[in-house]
Design a protein around this motif. Structure first.
Motif, PDB file in Angstrom:
ATOM      1  N   VAL A   1       0.844  -1.195   0.000  1.00  0.00           N
ATOM      2  CA  VAL A   1       0.000   0.000   0.000  1.00  0.00           C
ATOM      3  C   VAL A   1       0.880   1.246   0.000  1.00  0.00           C
ATOM      4  N   ALA A   2       0.241   2.384  -0.280  1.00  0.00           N
ATOM      5  CA  ALA A   2       0.863   3.692  -0.065  1.00  0.00           C
ATOM      6  C   ALA A   2       0.343   4.230   1.259  1.00  0.00           C
ATOM      7  N   VAL A   3       1.242   4.672   2.125  1.00  0.00           N
ATOM      8  CA  VAL A   3       0.874   5.214   3.435  1.00  0.00           C
ATOM      9  C   VAL A   3       1.203   6.702   3.403  1.00  0.00           C
ATOM     10  N   ARG A   4       0.182   7.555   3.524  1.00  0.00           N
ATOM     11  CA  ARG A   4       0.355   8.991   3.308  1.00  0.00           C
ATOM     12  C   ARG A   4      -0.131   9.796   4.518  1.00  0.00           C
ATOM     13  N   SER A   5       0.703  10.725   4.971  1.00  0.00           N
ATOM     14  CA  SER A   5       0.292  11.647   6.030  1.00  0.00           C
ATOM     15  C   SER A   5      -0.774  12.594   5.506  1.00  0.00           C
ATOM     16  N   SER A   6      -1.702  12.977   6.387  1.00  0.00           N
ATOM     17  CA  SER A   6      -2.795  13.870   5.991  1.00  0.00           C
ATOM     18  C   SER A   6      -3.119  14.784   7.171  1.00  0.00           C
ATOM     19  N   ALA A   7      -2.444  15.945   7.212  1.00  0.00           N
ATOM     20  CA  ALA A   7      -2.609  16.854   8.344  1.00  0.00           C
ATOM     21  C   ALA A   7      -3.970  17.540   8.318  1.00  0.00           C
ATOM     22  N   THR A   8      -4.506  17.821   9.506  1.00  0.00           N
ATOM     23  CA  THR A   8      -5.838  18.430   9.575  1.00  0.00           C
ATOM     24  C   THR A   8      -5.833  19.888   9.144  1.00  0.00           C
ATOM     25  N   ALA A   9      -4.657  20.492   9.027  1.00  0.00           N
ATOM     26  CA  ALA A   9      -4.577  21.854   8.493  1.00  0.00           C
ATOM     27  C   ALA A   9      -4.051  21.832   7.066  1.00  0.00           C
ATOM     28  N   GLU A  10      -3.999  20.639   6.481  1.00  0.00           N
ATOM     29  CA  GLU A  10      -3.381  20.468   5.178  1.00  0.00           C
ATOM     30  C   GLU A  10      -4.310  20.911   4.062  1.00  0.00           C
ATOM     31  N   ASP A  11      -3.685  21.358   2.960  1.00  0.00           N
ATOM     32  CA  ASP A  11      -4.356  21.591   1.693  1.00  0.00           C
ATOM     33  C   ASP A  11      -5.416  22.675   1.748  1.00  0.00           C
ATOM     34  N   GLY A  12      -5.386  23.540   2.763  1.00  0.00           N
ATOM     35  CA  GLY A  12      -6.243  24.707   2.769  1.00  0.00           C
ATOM     36  C   GLY A  12      -5.662  25.764   1.858  1.00  0.00           C
ATOM     37  N   VAL A  13      -6.482  26.713   1.461  1.00  0.00           N
ATOM     38  CA  VAL A  13      -6.032  27.743   0.535  1.00  0.00           C
ATOM     39  C   VAL A  13      -4.912  28.580   1.150  1.00  0.00           C
ATOM     40  N   THR A  14      -4.947  28.811   2.462  1.00  0.00           N
ATOM     41  CA  THR A  14      -3.935  29.666   3.093  1.00  0.00           C
ATOM     42  C   THR A  14      -2.842  28.894   3.802  1.00  0.00           C
ATOM     43  N   ALA A  15      -2.996  27.593   3.936  1.00  0.00           N
ATOM     44  CA  ALA A  15      -1.972  26.823   4.658  1.00  0.00           C
ATOM     45  C   ALA A  15      -1.816  25.442   4.037  1.00  0.00           C
ATOM     46  N   SER A  16      -1.044  25.363   2.964  1.00  0.00           N
ATOM     47  CA  SER A  16      -0.828  24.082   2.304  1.00  0.00           C
ATOM     48  C   SER A  16       0.384  23.379   2.899  1.00  0.00           C
ATOM     49  N   TRP A  17       0.167  22.130   3.324  1.00  0.00           N
ATOM     50  CA  TRP A  17       1.255  21.356   3.913  1.00  0.00           C
ATOM     51  C   TRP A  17       1.935  20.472   2.879  1.00  0.00           C
ATOM     52  N   ALA A  18       1.721  20.771   1.602  1.00  0.00           N
ATOM     53  CA  ALA A  18       2.298  19.926   0.552  1.00  0.00           C
ATOM     54  C   ALA A  18       3.806  19.814   0.728  1.00  0.00           C
ATOM     55  N   GLY A  19       4.301  18.595   0.794  1.00  0.00           N
ATOM     56  CA  GLY A  19       5.727  18.374   0.897  1.00  0.00           C
ATOM     57  C   GLY A  19       6.276  18.459   2.306  1.00  0.00           C
ATOM     58  N   GLU A  20       5.454  18.847   3.278  1.00  0.00           N
ATOM     59  CA  GLU A  20       5.960  18.992   4.641  1.00  0.00           C
ATOM     60  C   GLU A  20       5.922  17.665   5.403  1.00  0.00           C
ATOM     61  N   LEU A  21       4.980  16.797   5.070  1.00  0.00           N
ATOM     62  CA  LEU A  21       4.823  15.527   5.782  1.00  0.00           C
ATOM     63  C   LEU A  21       5.209  14.369   4.871  1.00  0.00           C
ATOM     64  N   GLU A  22       5.205  13.158   5.430  1.00  0.00           N
ATOM     65  CA  GLU A  22       5.809  12.027   4.729  1.00  0.00           C
ATOM     66  C   GLU A  22       4.805  11.115   4.032  1.00  0.00           C
ATOM     67  N   THR A  23       5.313  10.423   3.007  1.00  0.00           N
ATOM     68  CA  THR A  23       4.585   9.384   2.297  1.00  0.00           C
ATOM     69  C   THR A  23       5.508   8.178   2.154  1.00  0.00           C
ATOM     70  N   TYR A  24       4.953   6.966   2.329  1.00  0.00           N
ATOM     71  CA  TYR A  24       5.728   5.738   2.205  1.00  0.00           C
ATOM     72  C   TYR A  24       5.040   4.832   1.184  1.00  0.00           C
ATOM     73  N   LEU A  25       5.691   4.659   0.043  1.00  0.00           N
ATOM     74  CA  LEU A  25       5.127   3.853  -1.035  1.00  0.00           C
ATOM     75  C   LEU A  25       5.534   2.392  -0.895  1.00  0.00           C
ATOM     76  N   ASN A  26       4.732   1.516  -1.502  1.00  0.00           N
ATOM     77  CA  ASN A  26       5.021   0.077  -1.533  1.00  0.00           C
ATOM     78  C   ASN A  26       5.315  -0.486  -0.138  1.00  0.00           C
ATOM     79  N   THR A  27       4.419  -0.170   0.779  1.00  0.00           N
ATOM     80  CA  THR A  27       4.542  -0.641   2.164  1.00  0.00           C
ATOM     81  C   THR A  27       3.856  -1.997   2.315  1.00  0.00           C
ATOM     82  N   PRO A  28       4.590  -3.044   2.717  1.00  0.00           N
ATOM     83  CA  PRO A  28       3.954  -4.356   2.939  1.00  0.00           C
ATOM     84  C   PRO A  28       3.200  -4.380   4.263  1.00  0.00           C
ATOM     85  N   ARG A  29       2.401  -5.403   4.453  1.00  0.00           N
ATOM     86  CA  ARG A  29       1.545  -5.522   5.634  1.00  0.00           C
ATOM     87  C   ARG A  29       2.350  -5.448   6.930  1.00  0.00           C
ATOM     88  N   ASP A  30       3.518  -6.112   6.949  1.00  0.00           N
ATOM     89  CA  ASP A  30       4.278  -6.167   8.208  1.00  0.00           C
ATOM     90  C   ASP A  30       4.997  -4.864   8.543  1.00  0.00           C
TER      91      ASP A  30
END
Length: 304
Positions: free
Chosen positions: A101-130
């Protein structure tokens, strides 16, 4: 889940849910809510420590920021997730019928018009179950990296004003991926959209590791106005253990999307912008003849 659920699913999670409701193709997945993060913090007595240490940050003192970041990330990654919550995560993972799976951070103040957190938090691609629990905790901890703490202070967000959800989605092993801006981000021409495309996983482009193709398209007609083919020297793909880089020879200089595909993608991006009612910064992936939208947020750099 819709765009009204930012406080539950974060900006990324709420936007993905909104696109699903609008009939936009999105990889299947689930959201570990911000309330889960808050509950885990509280149950370990860590919430008050986080708030106190964030309040004491001196943004003018880099050592202060880095020291606070190191302490708080250690606190987050050191906490344990209860067996009950872990069981729900694994059950939802198994329901996706995938091995990674892809595991993606999603901040509660993210992606607003005045406060975009794009690139500030982490994403982990191809994450296995364990590894999914480990990567969830790393996503939580990324709320407290030095750059995220600087961003928080810059936007004057207190510890109580921001939390983080985690989006877990079935991994799309894209042959081609990229981004699209439904308004030209430089000229700000409202009738021009820009599509950028690379071979392999889109993280190579988002992370700035490769040179993409760039296509300028008329929003009204979806006619292609300009094509600039980038020389891509490598692509990011899934390997036996995580992601690997593969060198590209002449293939890297080929046009990534056909003219028909460019127009098809442009129509899909127009639909997203029309639904939201504002210019969008979109991430997309293409696999086995199908398009997937992996993120949409407002373009925050427009002056008009």
């Amino acid at each position: 889940m819709t765009q009204r659920d930012v406080l539950v699913a974060g900006g990324k999670g709420a936007s993905l849910g909104e696109m699903i409701h609008a009939g936009i193709p999105v990889p299947p997945g689930f959201v570990l809510t911000a309330q889960t993060f808050d509950h885990v913090l509280s149950s370990h007595g860590a919430k008050s420590e986080v708030a106190a240490r964030c309040a004491q940050i001196n943004i003018e003192d880099m050592n202060s920021v880095e020291q606070t970041s190191e302490i708080l990330q250690g606190v987050i990654q050191g906490i344990s997730i209860s067996e009950e919550i872990a069981a729900e995560i694994y059950e939802a993972f198994d329901a996706l019928h995938t091995d990674v799976v892809a595991v993606r951070s999603s901040a509660t103040a993210e992606d607003g018009v005045t406060a975009s957190w794009a690139g500030e938090l982490e994403t982990y691609l191809n994450t296995p179950r364990d590894q999914v629990i480990e990567h969830i905790k790393k996503c939580w901890a990324s709320l407290f990296t030095p750059r995220a703490l600087f961003y928080r202070c810059e936007k004057q967000l207190s510890a109580n004003e921001i939390s983080v959800a985690v989006v877990i989605q079935k991994m799309v092993q894209s042959e081609i991926a990229g981004v699209a801006f439904t308004v030209h981000p430089v000229t700000e021409d409202p009738d021009q959209m820009i599509i950028e495309a690379v071979f392999g996983l889109g993280e190579a482009l988002v992370g700035g590791y490769v040179t993409p193709d760039s296509y300028i398209v008329s929003k009204k007609s979806c006619a292609i106005l300009e094509i600039h083919t980038g020389m891509q020297k490598k692509k990011l793909v899934r390997g036996k253990q995580g992601n690997v880089w593969i060198d590209l020879d002449e293939e890297g200089g080929r046009q990534k999307l056909s003219k028909m595909d460019i127009s098809t993608l442009a129509e899909l991006c127009k639909k997203i912008e029309s639904h939201y009612g504002f210019p969008c910064d979109i991430e997309w992936a293409y696999h086995n003849g199908r398009w997937y939208m992996t993120q949409s947020r407002p373009i925050t750099t427009l002056k008009k």
